[in-house]
Design an enzyme around this catalytic site. Sequence first.
Site, PDB file in Angstrom:
ATOM      1  N   HIS A  35       0.841  -1.206   0.000  1.00 49.97           N
ATOM      2  CA  HIS A  35       0.000   0.000   0.000  1.00 49.97           C
ATOM      3  C   HIS A  35       0.875   1.255   0.000  1.00 49.97           C
ATOM      4  CE1 HIS A  35      -2.635   2.927   2.303  1.00 49.97           C
ATOM      5  NE2 HIS A  35      -3.400   2.609   1.265  1.00 49.97           N
ATOM      6  N   HIS A  77      -1.063  10.310  -3.253  1.00 49.14           N
ATOM      7  CA  HIS A  77      -2.358   9.839  -2.762  1.00 49.14           C
ATOM      8  C   HIS A  77      -3.495  10.843  -2.946  1.00 49.14           C
ATOM      9  CE1 HIS A  77      -5.443   9.021   0.358  1.00 49.14           C
ATOM     10  NE2 HIS A  77      -5.286   7.777  -0.076  1.00 49.14           N
TER      11      HIS A  77
HETATM   12  O1  G3P Z   1      -6.782   1.645  -2.846  1.00 49.67           O
HETATM   13  C1  G3P Z   1      -6.857   0.822  -1.732  1.00 49.67           C
HETATM   14  C2  G3P Z   1      -6.568   1.686  -0.592  1.00 49.67           C
HETATM   15  O2  G3P Z   1      -5.352   2.314  -0.889  1.00 49.67           O
HETATM   16  C3  G3P Z   1      -7.688   2.673  -0.462  1.00 49.67           C
HETATM   17  O3  G3P Z   1      -7.396   3.639   0.390  1.00 49.67           O
HETATM   18  O4  G3P Z   1      -7.220   6.018   0.639  1.00 49.67           O
HETATM   19  O5  G3P Z   1      -5.196   4.592   0.839  1.00 49.67           O
HETATM   20  O6  G3P Z   1      -6.205   5.046  -1.379  1.00 49.67           O
HETATM   21  P1  G3P Z   1      -6.463   4.876   0.080  1.00 49.67           P
HETATM   22 CA    CA Z   2      -5.206   3.621  -2.925  1.00 49.65          CA
END
Ligand code: G3P
Ligand code: CA
Length: 327
Positions: A35, A77
């Site tokens: 992530h 992000h």
């Molecule tokens: O895309 C999966 C996860 O990353 C969603 O949350 O806000 O970290 O993009 P975010």
């Molecule tokens: Ca994401």
Amino acid sequence: MKNLTFIFLTLMIISCQSNLEKELKSAKKITVVAHRGASGYLPEHTLPSKVMAHAMNADYIEQDLVLSKDDIPIVIHDILLDDVTNVSEKYPNRKREDGKYYVIDFTFEELKKLEVTERFDSKTGLQIYPNRFPKGVSSFRLHSFQDEIELIQGLNKSTGKNIGIYPEIKKPKFHHENGKDFSKIVLEILTRYGYSSKDDQCILQCFDAQELERIRNELKSKLFLVQLMEFPEQKNLLAFYASYADGIGPWYKHLISSKTTSGFSLTSIVEDAHKLGLVVHPYTFREDSLDEFDSFQQMIDVIIHKAGADGGFTDFPDRMREALESK
Ligand code: G3P
Ligand code: CA
């Protein structure tokens, strides 16, 4: 005697079935998605965090994408620069009336001049995860989607691995309002770099269902698509999602209905998704944000092994692998 033999045989069959189920369960390949890279160890979405995730053998490495003024997808992000860069120091006069700095107001050349740091609260200046990489230390820069694909493909070649990419189209409506067909731009780049079918190591994700459905039906993408989910009520839309997507990405909390002294009760979301042929990749497993769990191992045990998710997003790809292997 006959009755005893019957009971014995029945017990044997049940035991064999249960062992087989256990073996099938443990044989299931669980997908580890880094992530924002190995963001538990290095500032999110920096190239070093991606290199670390690659070295940790994540199955996929995630890219959140936002367009620059000159239509280059930037790996970041948010549509704002405020919480991960020194934009307010470097370009103090470029904020909008709302006091915020937007990626889309800067060219790629301008964005590359910014320093990237560990995520912080732009109001207080304090970093969000205090025990992670220290804020303001060393030197990190923003980069394009193309830069990152070339890095991952280069590392795949030099290491002999085949680690995939997991791009997310952020805020497509905002981009449309600014006159940009963001999805089209991303799909063209993906095709150019060899990602065009479900067999390619690429999963494309988006929170916006209208846009993801458009990607499948209007833009005719044949990629593996994952519909991200923000709200628990979206569980009622699974059949619609299955009409164009291959998987869902729910918040992991939506897999849990309650926690009592006797353990966790689960919602039916994974089972319902599986019945529709959708894989389930919940977000986000963080060792330093356990909330209702006593340990990271318990978090993985409940969401992956008990609830039956097919993988998930984690800031700590090495710890997720360890937790999966220790089962
Ligand atoms: O895309 C999966 C996860 O990353 C969603 O949350 O806000 O970290 O993009 P975010
Ligand atoms: Ca994401």
